[in-house]
Design an enzyme around this catalytic site. Structure first.
Site, PDB file in Angstrom:
ATOM      1  N   ILE A 111       0.974  -3.247  -8.103  1.00 19.64           N
ATOM      2  CA  ILE A 111       0.181  -5.037  -7.657  1.00 19.64           C
ATOM      3  C   ILE A 111       0.552  -5.511  -9.264  1.00 19.64           C
ATOM      4  CG2 ILE A 111      -1.904  -6.229  -7.743  1.00 19.64           C
ATOM      5  CD1 ILE A 111      -0.248  -5.030  -4.678  1.00 19.64           C
TER       6      ILE A 111
ATOM      7  N   GLY B  41      32.617  -1.128 -21.295  1.00 19.74           N
ATOM      8  CA  GLY B  41      33.239   0.329 -21.300  1.00 19.74           C
ATOM      9  C   GLY B  41      31.296   0.829 -22.410  1.00 19.74           C
TER      10      GLY B  41
ATOM     11  N   GLY C 158       9.878 -18.104  -2.580  1.00 15.87           N
ATOM     12  CA  GLY C 158      10.682 -16.556  -3.020  1.00 15.87           C
ATOM     13  C   GLY C 158      11.271 -16.422  -2.696  1.00 15.87           C
TER      14      GLY C 158
ATOM     15  N   ARG D  52      38.875  -7.533 -26.515  1.00 21.16           N
ATOM     16  CA  ARG D  52      39.105  -6.272 -26.548  1.00 21.16           C
ATOM     17  C   ARG D  52      40.657  -5.891 -26.040  1.00 21.16           C
ATOM     18  NH1 ARG D  52      37.796  -1.740 -28.808  1.00 21.16           N
ATOM     19  NH2 ARG D  52      37.697   0.278 -27.857  1.00 21.16           N
TER      20      ARG D  52
ATOM     21  N   GLU E   8       0.873  -1.737  -0.298  1.00 20.42           N
ATOM     22  CA  GLU E   8       0.090   0.292  -0.158  1.00 20.42           C
ATOM     23  C   GLU E   8       0.807   0.975   0.140  1.00 20.42           C
ATOM     24  OE1 GLU E   8      -2.512   0.238   3.889  1.00 20.42           O
ATOM     25  OE2 GLU E   8      -3.265  -2.135   3.082  1.00 20.42           O
ATOM     26  N   PRO E   9       0.244   2.362  -0.383  1.00 21.40           N
ATOM     27  CA  PRO E   9       1.494   3.658  -0.530  1.00 21.40           C
ATOM     28  C   PRO E   9       1.846   3.639   1.026  1.00 21.40           C
ATOM     29  CG  PRO E   9      -1.044   4.192  -1.291  1.00 21.40           C
ATOM     30  CD  PRO E   9      -1.298   2.674  -1.196  1.00 21.40           C
TER      31      PRO E   9
ATOM     32  N   GLU F  38      10.189  -7.697  -3.400  1.00 24.87           N
ATOM     33  CA  GLU F  38       9.459  -9.140  -2.625  1.00 24.87           C
ATOM     34  C   GLU F  38      10.590  -9.212  -1.639  1.00 24.87           C
ATOM     35  OE1 GLU F  38       8.806 -12.731  -5.273  1.00 24.87           O
ATOM     36  OE2 GLU F  38       8.229 -11.232  -6.916  1.00 24.87           O
TER      37      GLU F  38
ATOM     38  N   SER G 209      16.580  -5.268   0.244  1.00 24.64           N
ATOM     39  CA  SER G 209      17.688  -6.127   0.803  1.00 24.64           C
ATOM     40  C   SER G 209      17.838  -5.705   2.532  1.00 24.64           C
ATOM     41  CB  SER G 209      19.177  -5.444   0.001  1.00 24.64           C
ATOM     42  OG  SER G 209      19.182  -5.799  -1.407  1.00 24.64           O
TER      43      SER G 209
ATOM     44  N   GLN H  49      45.948  -6.725 -14.858  1.00 22.83           N
ATOM     45  CA  GLN H  49      45.757  -7.844 -13.608  1.00 22.83           C
ATOM     46  C   GLN H  49      44.644  -6.850 -12.492  1.00 22.83           C
ATOM     47  OE1 GLN H  49      48.047  -6.696 -10.217  1.00 22.83           O
ATOM     48  NE2 GLN H  49      48.483  -9.174 -10.086  1.00 22.83           N
TER      49      GLN H  49
HETATM   50  C1  LIG Z   1       7.741  -3.579 -10.188  1.00 26.87           C
HETATM   51  C2  LIG Z   1       7.524  -4.292  -9.143  1.00 26.87           C
HETATM   52  C3  LIG Z   1       5.912  -4.680  -8.900  1.00 26.87           C
HETATM   53  C4  LIG Z   1       5.446  -4.927  -7.940  1.00 26.87           C
HETATM   54  N1  LIG Z   1       4.564  -5.902  -7.102  1.00 26.87           N
HETATM   55  C5  LIG Z   1       3.658  -6.464  -6.329  1.00 26.87           C
HETATM   56  C6  LIG Z   1       2.976  -7.326  -5.537  1.00 26.87           C
HETATM   57  O1  LIG Z   1       2.239  -8.500  -7.111  1.00 26.87           O
HETATM   58  N2  LIG Z   1       2.144  -7.470  -4.917  1.00 26.87           N
HETATM   59  C7  LIG Z   1       2.385  -6.913  -3.371  1.00 26.87           C
HETATM   60  O2  LIG Z   1       1.573  -6.978  -2.676  1.00 26.87           O
HETATM   61  N3  LIG Z   1       3.896  -5.587  -4.098  1.00 26.87           N
HETATM   62  C8  LIG Z   1       4.182  -5.586  -5.339  1.00 26.87           C
HETATM   63  N4  LIG Z   1       5.700  -4.524  -5.762  1.00 26.87           N
HETATM   64  C9  LIG Z   1       5.418  -4.213  -4.365  1.00 26.87           C
HETATM   65  C10 LIG Z   1       6.838  -4.182  -3.198  1.00 26.87           C
HETATM   66  O3  LIG Z   1       7.048  -5.427  -3.319  1.00 26.87           O
HETATM   67  C11 LIG Z   1       7.712  -2.699  -2.321  1.00 26.87           C
HETATM   68  O4  LIG Z   1       7.997  -2.035  -3.834  1.00 26.87           O
HETATM   69  C12 LIG Z   1       8.367  -3.596  -1.256  1.00 26.87           C
HETATM   70  O5  LIG Z   1       8.040  -4.548  -0.941  1.00 26.87           O
HETATM   71  C13 LIG Z   1       9.265  -2.314  -1.220  1.00 26.87           C
HETATM   72  O6  LIG Z   1       7.697  -1.430  -0.317  1.00 26.87           O
HETATM   73  P1  LIG Z   1       8.166   0.236  -1.036  1.00 26.87           P
HETATM   74  O7  LIG Z   1       8.452   0.255  -2.014  1.00 26.87           O
HETATM   75  O8  LIG Z   1       6.836   0.960   0.076  1.00 26.87           O
HETATM   76  O9  LIG Z   1       9.555   0.828  -0.097  1.00 26.87           O
HETATM   77  P2  LIG Z   1       9.693   1.309   1.328  1.00 26.87           P
HETATM   78  O10 LIG Z   1       9.175   0.978   3.167  1.00 26.87           O
HETATM   79  O11 LIG Z   1       9.229   2.428   2.062  1.00 26.87           O
HETATM   80  O12 LIG Z   1      11.317   1.186   1.659  1.00 26.87           O
HETATM   81  C14 LIG Z   1      12.049   1.899   1.283  1.00 26.87           C
HETATM   82  C15 LIG Z   1      13.437   1.716   1.986  1.00 26.87           C
HETATM   83  O13 LIG Z   1      13.509   2.125   3.194  1.00 26.87           O
HETATM   84  C16 LIG Z   1      14.155   0.566   3.663  1.00 26.87           C
HETATM   85  N5  LIG Z   1      13.606   0.865   4.609  1.00 26.87           N
HETATM   86  C17 LIG Z   1      12.157   0.005   5.209  1.00 26.87           C
HETATM   87  N6  LIG Z   1      12.181  -0.526   6.347  1.00 26.87           N
HETATM   88  C18 LIG Z   1      13.462   0.409   6.856  1.00 26.87           C
HETATM   89  C19 LIG Z   1      14.277  -0.510   7.870  1.00 26.87           C
HETATM   90  N7  LIG Z   1      13.456  -0.695   9.364  1.00 26.87           N
HETATM   91  N8  LIG Z   1      15.326  -0.221   8.061  1.00 26.87           N
HETATM   92  C20 LIG Z   1      16.708   0.126   7.397  1.00 26.87           C
HETATM   93  N9  LIG Z   1      15.909   0.569   5.940  1.00 26.87           N
HETATM   94  C21 LIG Z   1      14.505   0.043   5.678  1.00 26.87           C
HETATM   95  C22 LIG Z   1      13.705  -0.434   2.442  1.00 26.87           C
HETATM   96  O14 LIG Z   1      14.566  -1.393   2.405  1.00 26.87           O
HETATM   97  C23 LIG Z   1      14.001   0.528   1.264  1.00 26.87           C
HETATM   98  O15 LIG Z   1      15.131   0.545   0.901  1.00 26.87           O
HETATM   99  C24 LIG Z   1       5.675  -4.716  -6.243  1.00 26.87           C
HETATM  100  C25 LIG Z   1       6.689  -3.887  -6.611  1.00 26.87           C
HETATM  101  C26 LIG Z   1       7.336  -3.112  -7.655  1.00 26.87           C
HETATM  102  C27 LIG Z   1       8.474  -2.230  -7.613  1.00 26.87           C
END
Ligand SMILES: Cc1cc2nc3c(=O)[nH]c(=O)nc-3n(C[C@H](O)[C@H](O)[C@H](O)COP(=O)(O)OP(=O)(O)OC[C@H]3O[C@@H](n4cnc5c(N)ncnc54)[C@H](O)[C@@H]3O)c2cc1C
Length: 384
Positions: A161, A342, A245, A271, A131-132, A366, A369, A282
């Site tokens: 999604i 390059g 996954g 190259r 979600e947002p 998913e 890191s 190296q």
């Molecule tokens: C192409 C795409 C397809 C997707 N498909 C799906 C789907 O089918 N269904 C679904 O449900 N979701 C889906 N997602 C959502 C995806 O899983 C999320 O974008 C992802 O889990 C990260 O959440 P966020 O974008 O809100 O980032 P945020 O949670 O806001 O995190 C932002 C950054 O802060 C870091 N961070 C967060 N918390 C901490 C912490 N406690 N300590 C240190 N660092 C932290 C994170 O690692 C990240 O680098 C999709 C996303 C994309 C881009």
């Protein structure tokens, strides 16, 4: 027990698939995909190839018609397919349906209505958790499901999604008790996309070509029978699927890193700069040595996690190692490959920049890191 060598039948599987990828997929990889879709003809062609190799429905349990491959065998397949960009991000588009474990828990009428049509390729599903205001921390989600007689009324917004526009139903995560969060407050519902109140919102453009959707839910009435696994069990069900996954991410990354090493080595030998091939320098040799060593480390992590899971042992942390280490390692590998090429490495008619963009995204999606490291750190702090 974990082995450092693949069993003979998996070596054969790997060799056969490698031949197919090298001869049938890599030669057409620059023309088979457009954005997140196949260009006409390629999907059927590759599906036929997978059928001949006995890999059709490879992610489906034997009792539902799959070939009964374990996670180690599947990891071998994902690694080999990871060597090419001939397929849009999801390999299941050529290896048959991938059904999240949530659906296998369905019984009776729900099984007939949702699981079996997906396995027959008649229906498609998406997974709606993010979600947002809730990505890495899904327990803070604001989408609510409130019981009303024999229905739940769902309100909220889901974001990013994948596949929502082509799905017949979604596996929706919603809060049934926000005060409980991940400890019993999140539930999973199966919601038909044509239910009144479900609307597709924005469609996002990503640098990889994937185009995930926003889904808006306004007073969506869902029968209570569409709650999967009981109230408050959704998070556990979702995490279970996400766990397998993570090994898949690691396995696919092995393929990316291996191809990066192949391309980087081959180019470095050809190259010539300042009178000598790059491979004589190296500075370049050390890059290749690091790529190779890290690739081998990643491979062992994947084989270990997959073997433990196949043996029914606990491998939660090991699965996190796969996602974190291998996705980061493969990005370093493809980035180094790009550097060694390059200016050529930046060209759109080379596979490198697309592999680079795709692999960059896996460090976020998913389970980013940082989240993987947080879980691993929790383990370290307990264990040492
Ligand atoms: C192409 C795409 C397809 C997707 N498909 C799906 C789907 O089918 N269904 C679904 O449900 N979701 C889906 N997602 C959502 C995806 O899983 C999320 O974008 C992802 O889990 C990260 O959440 P966020 O974008 O809100 O980032 P945020 O949670 O806001 O995190 C932002 C950054 O802060 C870091 N961070 C967060 N918390 C901490 C912490 N406690 N300590 C240190 N660092 C932290 C994170 O690692 C990240 O680098 C999709 C996303 C994309 C881009």
């Amino acid at each position: 027990m974990v082995s450092f060598v693949l069993p003979e039948e998996l070596q054969m599987l790997r060799d056969n698939l490698r031949r197919y990828v090298d001869n049938e997929m890599i030669p057409v990889e620059m023309e088979s995909v457009d954005g997140d879709e196949f260009r006409p003809g390629f999907q059927t062609r590759f599906q036929d190839g997978m059928k001949k190799l006995g890999l059709w429905m490879m992610d489906v349990p034997e009792e539902f018609g799959g070939p009964g491959l374990g996670l180690l065998a599947k990891s071998v397949v994902w690694s080999e397919l990871g060597r090419t960009i001939a397929i849009p991000a999801r390999e299941d588009q050529i290896t048959g349906p991938t059904v999240r474990s949530i659906l296998y828990s369905l019984q009776g009428e729900m099984r007939e209505k949702y699981l079996l049509p997906v396995l027959r390729g008649e229906k498609r599903a998406c997974f709606a958790q993010t979600e947002p205001d809730a990505g890495s921390d899904p327990a803070s989600m604001r989408t609510t499901a409130v019981r009303d007689g024999d229905h739940y009324v769902i309100n909220g917004v889901k974001r990013y999604i994948t596949g929502a526009g082509k799905s017949d139903f979604m596996q929706l995560m919603a809060a049934t008790d926000r005060s409980l969060g991940s400890r019993g407050g999140i539930s999973c519902f199966l919601v038909d996309m044509n239910t009144p109140g479900v609307k597709l919102g924005a469609r996002y453009q990503t640098m990889m070509g994937d185009r995930p959707w926003e889904i808006v839910l306004e007073d969506v009435r869902v029968p209570a029978s569409h709650l999967v696994g009981g109230e408050g069990k959704g998070f556990t069900l979702a995490q279970k699927w996400l766990g397998a996954g993570r090994v898949k991410h690691g396995a696919r990354a092995i393929g990316v890193a291996e191809r990066a090493l192949e391309m980087a080595t081959s180019y470095a030998k050809q190259r010539v700069t300042f009178g000598k091939p790059l491979s004589d320098r190296q500075g370049i040799q050390w890059k290749l040595a690091d790529m190779y060593m890290e690739l081998e480390v990643g491979r062992l992590l994947v084989w270990r996690a997959a073997s433990l899971i196949d043996e029914g042992q606990e491998a939660r942390v090991e699965a996190y190692h796969c996602k974190y280490y291998c996705d980061e390692m493969a990005f370093r590998a493809i980035d180094t490959c790009m550097q060694i090429h390059g200016g050529l490495g930046l060209m759109k008619d080379m596979p490198i920049e697309r592999m680079w963009r795709q692999q960059r995204s896996y460090r976020i999606t998913e389970g980013a890191s940082e989240v993987m490291r947080t879980v691993i750190a929790r383990h370290v702090l307990k264990a040492f």
